[in-house]
Design a protein around this motif. Structure first.
Motif, short mmCIF file in Angstrom:
data_model
loop_
_atom_site.label_atom_id
_atom_site.label_comp_id
_atom_site.label_asym_id
_atom_site.label_seq_id
_atom_site.Cartn_x
_atom_site.Cartn_y
_atom_site.Cartn_z
N ASP A 1 4.09 0.71 7.06
CA ASP A 1 5.01 0.89 5.94
C ASP A 1 4.72 -0.17 4.88
O ASP A 1 3.83 -1.01 5.05
CB ASP A 1 6.46 0.75 6.43
N ARG B 1 1.63 -2.32 1.55
CA ARG B 1 0.29 -1.81 1.84
C ARG B 1 -0.67 -2.29 0.77
O ARG B 1 -0.26 -2.54 -0.36
CB ARG B 1 0.32 -0.27 1.86
N LYS C 1 5.00 1.17 11.36
CA LYS C 1 6.01 2.20 11.58
C LYS C 1 6.53 2.09 13.01
O LYS C 1 5.76 2.01 13.96
CB LYS C 1 5.42 3.58 11.32
#
Length: 389
Positions: free
Chosen positions: A31, A34, A44
């Motif tokens: 998540d 990035r 995640k």
């Protein structure tokens, strides 16, 4: 359980980090923020992994818990506050101290506690604690890039988790009985070779993933305190609290000599005295201004725009490529590394060749001198360029 990733023979810590980061990006396992390269990945399922902390008996009985401020540990911070335990969070990059105690407002409900567990909440609802604070930490939660079921841990390469733990040892906040937990994605659990570990590396007792709780049974000793002989003057300058700790341990009669501190000569620069040669762990981020006749320079190009100089330094240390001096030109996606002799510089070129940073293969080669007999360190565009430019 079969691991998602396998490691090749002869890999080093940096190879392992790169493999994990690439795999998580390629398989969309992370998540925001990035890309995950050069970070503790916010994977995640992190909240689900953190929830497993409540099943660990040592957490249930703990009164004071220290948790890193990384995004994947946010739920762990909330669970600690919700259980009405004392939560300590290290200050970012240890710039202003060791850690802060999170102090929610009186009568805070779950929504307020969730705010307190965020990075902004840490800033708004915390009180700094000094080295002399009477603190006893019962459990430590750290992030990792990779970890093995035996308890070997690899961070993102900057060494702050190891440093924080060593400093807590020095101030008496942790003991051999203090439990260390890490929270990771299942793909981050690998068979890490023990020979990659150093004396200062922090090991873990529990690994929490979205699918399981792993009790490592690790018997390898954790750091016993600051290893001053591995600390450079550059690191001391960046982490002021280390100076206070060094002074305290010096008064206690301990050897607090820094790496290569005794044999560092001085030089004259623009009428003032400056350190001429620092330890191999000390990388300068600004161009020098003195005669550099005896150095050989390596050019590194195609550096990803998001790369920070601190991350680049960590890569160099992992590859055994730490230079005497580093000239960083991030805006031009390049850097220049100075070494004491041509043989060392050529070895560095071989070591860095093919290195992938943030999904880009960097360009590395010996730089050539365009001004006869001297390499000038002012404007690099006029002095040092890649050999085929």
């Amino acid at each position: 359980m079969e691991h998602a990733l396998t490691l090749s023979a002869g890999c080093n810590k940096w190879d392992i980090r790169q493999k994990v980061w690439d795999y998580m990006e390629h398989n969309n396992l992370a998540d925001f923020p990035r890309p995950v390269h050069h970070r503790i990945p916010n994977f995640k399922g992190a909240a689900r992994a953190c929830e497993r902390l409540t099943t660990v008996q040592e957490f249930q009985s703990a009164e004071t818990v220290k948790i890193n401020p990384d995004a994947p540990q946010k739920k762990a911070r909330f669970l600690t506050l919700d259980a009405r335990k004392t939560l300590l969070v290290p200050t970012p990059r240890l710039r202003t101290g060791l850690f802060n105690r999170i102090t929610p407002p009186p009568g805070a409900g779950k929504e307020v506690l969730r705010i307190c567990s965020t990075s902004q909440g840490v800033k708004d609802f915390s009180v700094p604690l000094g080295l002399d604070a009477a603190v006893r930490v019962d459990l430590v939660v750290v992030g990792s890039v990779a970890v093995s079921e035996k308890g070997w841990r690899i961070g993102k390469g900057e060494g702050f988790a190891d440093m924080e733990y060593a400093m807590m040892v020095a101030m008496g906040a942790v003991t051999d009985e203090t439990v260390v937990v890490t929270v990771v994605h299942d793909c981050q659990v690998l068979n890490i070779p023990e020979e990659l570990l150093e004396d200062y590396d922090l090991t873990v007792d529990y690994i929490l993933t979205p699918t399981r709780v792993i009790k490592t049974g690790c018997t390898r000793p954790k750091p016993r305190g600051i290893i001053w002989s591995k600390i450079s003057r550059d690191v001391m300058d960046k982490i002021p609290i280390l100076k206070k700790l060094q002074d305290r341990e010096r008064r206690d009669g301990k050897d607090v000599t820094l790496k290569n501190e005794c044999d560092a000569p001085t030089r004259q620069t623009g009428g003032s005295t400056a350190a001429a040669h620092r330890s191999a762990q000390n990388i300068k981020s600004k161009p020098g201004s003195t005669d550099q006749k005896d150095v050989t320079t390596v050019y590194v190009g195609n550096i990803p725009p998001a790369t920070r100089v601190s991350e680049f330094k960590g890569v160099l240390r992992e590859r055994g490529a730490t230079p005497l001096h580093l000239t960083w030109q991030g805006a031009q996606y390049r850097a220049f590394l100075d070494y004491a002799d041509p043989c060392q510089a050529e070895a560095v070129v071989s070591s860095l060749e093919g290195l992938n940073l943030g999904g880009q293969v960097i360009r590395v080669e010996l730089a050539r001198t365009q001004r006869s007999g001297r390499q000038v360190f002012g404007d690099r565009k006029d002095s040092l360029t890649p050999t085929d430019k």
